[in-house]
Design a protein around this motif. Structure first.
Motif, PDB file in Angstrom:
ATOM      1  N   THR A  92     -24.547   4.956 -45.459  1.00  0.00           N
ATOM      2  CA  THR A  92     -24.965   6.134 -44.686  1.00  0.00           C
ATOM      3  C   THR A  92     -24.647   5.931 -43.209  1.00  0.00           C
ATOM      4  OG1 THR A  92     -26.771   6.180 -46.199  1.00  0.00           O
ATOM      5  CG2 THR A  92     -26.856   7.755 -44.408  1.00  0.00           C
ATOM      6  N   ALA A  93     -24.855   4.717 -42.729  1.00  0.00           N
ATOM      7  CA  ALA A  93     -24.614   4.407 -41.327  1.00  0.00           C
ATOM      8  C   ALA A  93     -23.146   4.574 -40.986  1.00  0.00           C
ATOM      9  CB  ALA A  93     -25.054   2.979 -41.060  1.00  0.00           C
ATOM     10  N   LEU A  94     -22.293   4.054 -41.851  1.00  0.00           N
ATOM     11  CA  LEU A  94     -20.855   4.137 -41.608  1.00  0.00           C
ATOM     12  C   LEU A  94     -20.412   5.592 -41.569  1.00  0.00           C
ATOM     13  CD1 LEU A  94     -19.602   1.212 -43.864  1.00  0.00           C
ATOM     14  CD2 LEU A  94     -19.739   1.262 -41.387  1.00  0.00           C
TER      15      LEU A  94
ATOM     16  N   SER B 249     -29.158   6.876 -38.479  1.00  0.00           N
ATOM     17  CA  SER B 249     -29.258   7.114 -39.921  1.00  0.00           C
ATOM     18  C   SER B 249     -29.223   5.807 -40.707  1.00  0.00           C
ATOM     19  CB  SER B 249     -28.123   8.035 -40.372  1.00  0.00           C
ATOM     20  OG  SER B 249     -26.897   7.472 -39.970  1.00  0.00           O
ATOM     21  N   CYS B 250     -28.863   4.708 -40.022  1.00  0.00           N
ATOM     22  CA  CYS B 250     -28.785   3.423 -40.727  1.00  0.00           C
ATOM     23  C   CYS B 250     -29.994   2.543 -40.444  1.00  0.00           C
ATOM     24  CB  CYS B 250     -27.544   2.683 -40.305  1.00  0.00           C
ATOM     25  SG  CYS B 250     -27.640   2.219 -38.602  1.00  0.00           S
TER      26      CYS B 250
ATOM     27  N   LEU C 284     -20.639  -0.851 -34.860  1.00  0.00           N
ATOM     28  CA  LEU C 284     -19.748   0.302 -34.927  1.00  0.00           C
ATOM     29  C   LEU C 284     -20.120   1.345 -33.872  1.00  0.00           C
ATOM     30  CD1 LEU C 284     -17.337   1.138 -36.566  1.00  0.00           C
ATOM     31  CD2 LEU C 284     -18.854   2.295 -38.167  1.00  0.00           C
ATOM     32  N   ALA C 285     -21.426   1.548 -33.682  1.00  0.00           N
ATOM     33  CA  ALA C 285     -21.877   2.502 -32.659  1.00  0.00           C
ATOM     34  C   ALA C 285     -21.459   2.027 -31.273  1.00  0.00           C
ATOM     35  CB  ALA C 285     -23.395   2.654 -32.728  1.00  0.00           C
ATOM     36  N   LEU C 286     -21.613   0.726 -31.031  1.00  0.00           N
ATOM     37  CA  LEU C 286     -21.213   0.172 -29.735  1.00  0.00           C
ATOM     38  C   LEU C 286     -19.713   0.355 -29.526  1.00  0.00           C
ATOM     39  CD1 LEU C 286     -22.038  -1.575 -27.224  1.00  0.00           C
ATOM     40  CD2 LEU C 286     -21.289  -3.540 -28.540  1.00  0.00           C
TER      41      LEU C 286
ATOM     42  N   ALA D 281     -23.579  -1.474 -38.452  1.00  0.00           N
ATOM     43  CA  ALA D 281     -23.724  -0.108 -37.940  1.00  0.00           C
ATOM     44  C   ALA D 281     -23.905  -0.105 -36.428  1.00  0.00           C
ATOM     45  CB  ALA D 281     -24.913   0.568 -38.613  1.00  0.00           C
TER      46      ALA D 281
ATOM     47  N   ALA E 218     -17.681   2.585 -31.003  1.00  0.00           N
ATOM     48  CA  ALA E 218     -17.288   3.993 -30.893  1.00  0.00           C
ATOM     49  C   ALA E 218     -17.649   4.564 -29.526  1.00  0.00           C
ATOM     50  CB  ALA E 218     -17.965   4.806 -31.999  1.00  0.00           C
TER      51      ALA E 218
ATOM     52  N   ALA F 125     -19.214  10.969 -36.158  1.00  0.00           N
ATOM     53  CA  ALA F 125     -19.270  11.188 -34.715  1.00  0.00           C
ATOM     54  C   ALA F 125     -17.929  10.882 -34.068  1.00  0.00           C
ATOM     55  CB  ALA F 125     -20.356  10.313 -34.101  1.00  0.00           C
ATOM     56  N   ALA F 126     -17.309   9.778 -34.511  1.00  0.00           N
ATOM     57  CA  ALA F 126     -15.997   9.409 -33.959  1.00  0.00           C
ATOM     58  C   ALA F 126     -14.958  10.460 -34.312  1.00  0.00           C
ATOM     59  CB  ALA F 126     -15.581   8.044 -34.487  1.00  0.00           C
TER      60      ALA F 126
ATOM     61  N   GLY G 122     -22.312   8.162 -40.769  1.00  0.00           N
ATOM     62  CA  GLY G 122     -22.861   8.797 -39.571  1.00  0.00           C
ATOM     63  C   GLY G 122     -22.019   8.503 -38.354  1.00  0.00           C
ATOM     64  N   VAL G 123     -21.763   7.230 -38.111  1.00  0.00           N
ATOM     65  CA  VAL G 123     -20.988   6.848 -36.932  1.00  0.00           C
ATOM     66  C   VAL G 123     -19.552   7.315 -37.068  1.00  0.00           C
ATOM     67  CG1 VAL G 123     -20.255   4.936 -35.475  1.00  0.00           C
ATOM     68  CG2 VAL G 123     -22.476   4.886 -36.539  1.00  0.00           C
TER      69      VAL G 123
ATOM     70  N   VAL H  25     -23.350   9.534 -30.499  1.00  0.00           N
ATOM     71  CA  VAL H  25     -22.896   8.420 -31.347  1.00  0.00           C
ATOM     72  C   VAL H  25     -24.074   7.519 -31.714  1.00  0.00           C
ATOM     73  CG1 VAL H  25     -21.494   6.328 -31.353  1.00  0.00           C
ATOM     74  CG2 VAL H  25     -20.528   8.442 -30.482  1.00  0.00           C
TER      75      VAL H  25
ATOM     76  N   ALA I 262     -30.816 -11.137 -29.983  1.00  0.00           N
ATOM     77  CA  ALA I 262     -31.391  -9.879 -30.465  1.00  0.00           C
ATOM     78  C   ALA I 262     -32.798 -10.069 -31.010  1.00  0.00           C
ATOM     79  CB  ALA I 262     -30.491  -9.279 -31.535  1.00  0.00           C
TER      80      ALA I 262
ATOM     81  N   ALA J 195     -26.361   9.153 -34.141  1.00  0.00           N
ATOM     82  CA  ALA J 195     -25.768   9.139 -35.482  1.00  0.00           C
ATOM     83  C   ALA J 195     -26.006   7.790 -36.148  1.00  0.00           C
ATOM     84  CB  ALA J 195     -24.271   9.427 -35.387  1.00  0.00           C
ATOM     85  N   ALA J 196     -26.023   6.742 -35.332  1.00  0.00           N
ATOM     86  CA  ALA J 196     -26.264   5.404 -35.882  1.00  0.00           C
ATOM     87  C   ALA J 196     -27.706   5.226 -36.351  1.00  0.00           C
ATOM     88  CB  ALA J 196     -25.935   4.349 -34.832  1.00  0.00           C
TER      89      ALA J 196
ATOM     90  N   MET K 125     -25.960  -5.186 -42.802  1.00  0.00           N
ATOM     91  CA  MET K 125     -25.604  -3.769 -42.840  1.00  0.00           C
ATOM     92  C   MET K 125     -25.951  -3.090 -41.522  1.00  0.00           C
ATOM     93  SD  MET K 125     -24.379  -1.350 -44.564  1.00  0.00           S
ATOM     94  CE  MET K 125     -24.237   0.356 -44.174  1.00  0.00           C
TER      95      MET K 125
ATOM     96  N   TRP L 268     -32.264  -6.616 -35.656  1.00  0.00           N
ATOM     97  CA  TRP L 268     -31.990  -5.490 -34.762  1.00  0.00           C
ATOM     98  C   TRP L 268     -33.169  -4.538 -34.759  1.00  0.00           C
ATOM     99  CZ3 TRP L 268     -28.512  -5.799 -31.226  1.00  0.00           C
ATOM    100  CH2 TRP L 268     -27.440  -6.658 -31.412  1.00  0.00           C
TER     101      TRP L 268
END
Lengths: 235, 378
Positions: free
Chosen positions: B2-4, A57-58, A8-10, A5, A12, B10-11, B6-7, A51, B149, A54-55, A1, A70
């Protein structure tokens, strides 16, 4: 999960620059994304910070028992090159390099501080603080000020002070170019809020650890008494 | 989830801003106004806030007890012909005395020939987006960090190296000049018009400009004025994302074909009054205008002559479109590009000083300006 996220942030944040490159190279336009058409005022690095915050939050909480691939530092490592793209884009656009460099450092510090604090907090604490402070307060201020549909409508000062502690509100002001000049632009309130959350999370973890050790000690003594009693009874 | 959210939000915000801010790039009225301020020391820095129009950051060096009155440029609200609003200042020691009209500049602007004003303004180099190599490094760094990572120190090291590499690639010095200048003249008319255009930021050195237009005209304009020296204010206008065009009057007359009084010109194009273009090559200082490098095709109404004309014009070195579009027909025009690199051609300089007014910058320095000469009616 969390991996999704972060990806997705990367995606966006990098999409901002891919679209910029495509729009400038294309003779047909997508001009809304080009600097000349100025799709968004203010700072590109501000949008990247927005952006990535916002990420936040996950972010997983301390209750996440699985090993965390991560971490804060690896997430930050993933975000760093995209921040460099934003910084360079702002410098090319004529923004004062020292100011944008300082603000980028502030944005990275805010992201790292909140990321670390949320990672240490329990799920309930992290969710409550993030929902109330980072999301709730700015949304409430916006609802009161925009929803009033009156010129000069202002939310109560306490609420605005709370909203200023939100990393999202600061990043949005950075992106929109409405940050005050000089030292006033430094995100002292979001950094302080992250520190308070980290302290609360540490104390909470220590408290639960102490309770846990006390509970273990009680159980041991109870077990000892039980065994003594049984011995005595046996005797 | 929640993450989806949030991002994704923003988009979505980016997209909404993108559609809302897609404004056409049109230059309107001058965005430059002037206010008189009284500054009392000690004072080193003050801000004149003009709201949505922008602001002026004023740098001073006033000791305690020292007082100085200054005429400071401030951004005017877009679309307002005579902005009478006064800027706000929170700086103690700075008092705004009032707006000062620029009637002299307005009259000078009104006296200008329409033919001059309708000539196309210079176009600065197009905005450059991120380099493909930088995007490649971002993807490569992301892939490496994703792979390692779990090893946090290594991931952070790779991220930092990616940051430095991308920054070094993106901020490499560009070959393009920072601004483009065109000096417009009409044969037989005294004086000329100087237009300088730059993207994002423009130095307003020298005398106060006749006007400063910003395209798109609703972009917030920030002026940094340095009043710490004895001379005139050093002003830099900044409007990220916009093109700034400065207009000035030139006192010197147009050049004569018999002798070049402007300095070395690298490339000269000449349009005859019948519309034929010829390339004249370089035109050195003090020399008469050279003849055509390629023989012009024979004039005539036949189809073969038209084809010859097209072939001859195709053989000319390319000339930027903005220099020739909108020029009046039936009038001869000369267009010349000054020798690069250049550091001069500031307002008031190209007036025929001995040795050429277009000064060369130090050897190896990046060009700061690209200067063009455009003369009509020769």
């Amino acid at each position: 999960m969390r991996g999704w996220a972060v990806a997705l942030a990367l995606f966006a944040s990098a999409a901002i620059f891919v679209l910029e490159a495509v729009s400038l190279a294309s003779p047909f336009g997508l001009t809304a994304w080009a600097r000349g058409a100025e799709f968004a005022p203010g700072s590109r690095v501000g949008w990247v910070a927005y952006v990535w915050c916002a990420a936040l939050s996950c972010l997983p909480s301390a209750s996440d028992a699985r090993p965390r691939r991560w971490s804060t530092s690896s997430t930050l490592a993933l975000a760093l090159p995209v921040f460099a793209l934003g910084l360079a884009s702002d410098v090319r656009a004529g923004v004062e390099p020292l100011r944008v460099a300082a603000l980028t450092a502030c944005a990275l510090a805010t992201f790292a501080a909140w990321s670390a604090a949320l990672a240490r907090a329990s799920l309930a604490l992290a969710a409550t603080v993030w929902s109330a402070l980072a999301l709730g307060a700015p949304l409430l201020v916006a609802a009161l000020e925009w929803g009033a549909a009156a010129d000069g409508a202002r939310a109560p000062s306490v609420l605005r002070a709370l909203s200023s502690a939100s990393p999202l509100a600061w990043c949005h002001a950075f992106a929109a170019g409405t940050l005050p000049p000089g030292w006033h632009a430094v995100p002292f309130a979001p950094l302080a809020a992250a520190s308070v959350l980290a302290v609360l999370a540490t104390r909470g973890a220590a408290g639960s650890g102490a309770r846990s050790s006390m509970g273990n000690a009680g159980a041991t003594s109870r077990r000892h008494a039980t065994s003594s009693g049984s011995t005595e009874a046996g005797e | 989830m929640t993450a989806l959210l949030g991002v994704g939000s923003a988009a979505l915000a980016l997209l909404v801003f993108g559609v809302a801010r897609a404004v056409p790039a049109t230059a309107g009225e001058s965005r430059l106004g002037y206010v008189e301020v009284s500054a009392s020391g000690p004072l080193e820095r003050a801000t004149l806030d003009c709201g949505a129009a922008g602001k002026t950051e004023l740098a001073l060096a006033l000791a305690a007890g020292e007082t100085r009155n200054l005429l400071v440029p401030v951004p005017n609200a877009p679309g307002v012909v005579a902005d009478a609003s006064l800027p706000n200042t929170a700086s103690t020691g700075l008092t705004v005395l009032g707006r000062r009209g620029d009637d002299e500049r307005a009259r000078a602007l009104a006296r200008l020939s329409v033919a001059w004003l309708t000539r196309p303004a210079p176009q600065p180099a197009p905005a450059r987006g991120p380099r493909v190599a930088s995007l490649f490094f971002v993807v490569a760094a992301a892939a490496f960090v994703a792979r390692f990572a779990a090893r946090r120190a290594l991931a952070l090291l790779v991220g930092a190296v990616g940051f430095a590499l991308v920054l070094a690639l993106e901020l490499a010095p560009s070959e393009a000049p920072r601004s483009v200048v065109v000096l417009d003249f009409t044969a037989g008319e005294p004086g000329g018009l100087r237009r300088e255009s730059a993207r994002h930021a423009l130095e307003l050195q020298g005398d106060a400009p006749l006007s400063l237009a910003v395209a798109p005209d609703d972009v917030r304009l920030e002026l940094n004025a340095d009043a710490r020296g004895e001379g005139p204010l050093q002003v830099v206008a900044r409007a990220p994302g916009a093109v700034l065009v400065r207009l000035d009057l030139l006192e010197s007359g147009p050049p004569e074909p018999t002798a070049n009084r402007f300095g070395d010109l690298a490339d000269v194009w000449f349009r005859e009054s019948d519309g034929r273009w010829t390339f004249r090559g370089d035109w050195t200082f003090g020399e008469p205008l050279p003849g055509a490098r390629s023989a012009p095709p024979p004039a005539g109404p036949s189809a073969s002559a038209g084809a010859e004309t097209r072939r001859a014009e195709d053989a000319l070195p390319p000339l930027a479109g903005w220099l020739q579009t909108g020029l009046p027909q039936g009038v001869a025009f000369l267009i010349g590009r000054a020798v690069e690199p250049l550091a001069g051609a500031a307002p008031g300089e190209p007036t025929g000083a001995s040795g050429g007014a277009l000064e060369r910058s130090p050897a190896g320095a990046a060009p700061t300006r690209e200067v063009w000469l455009r003369v009509g009616g020769l």
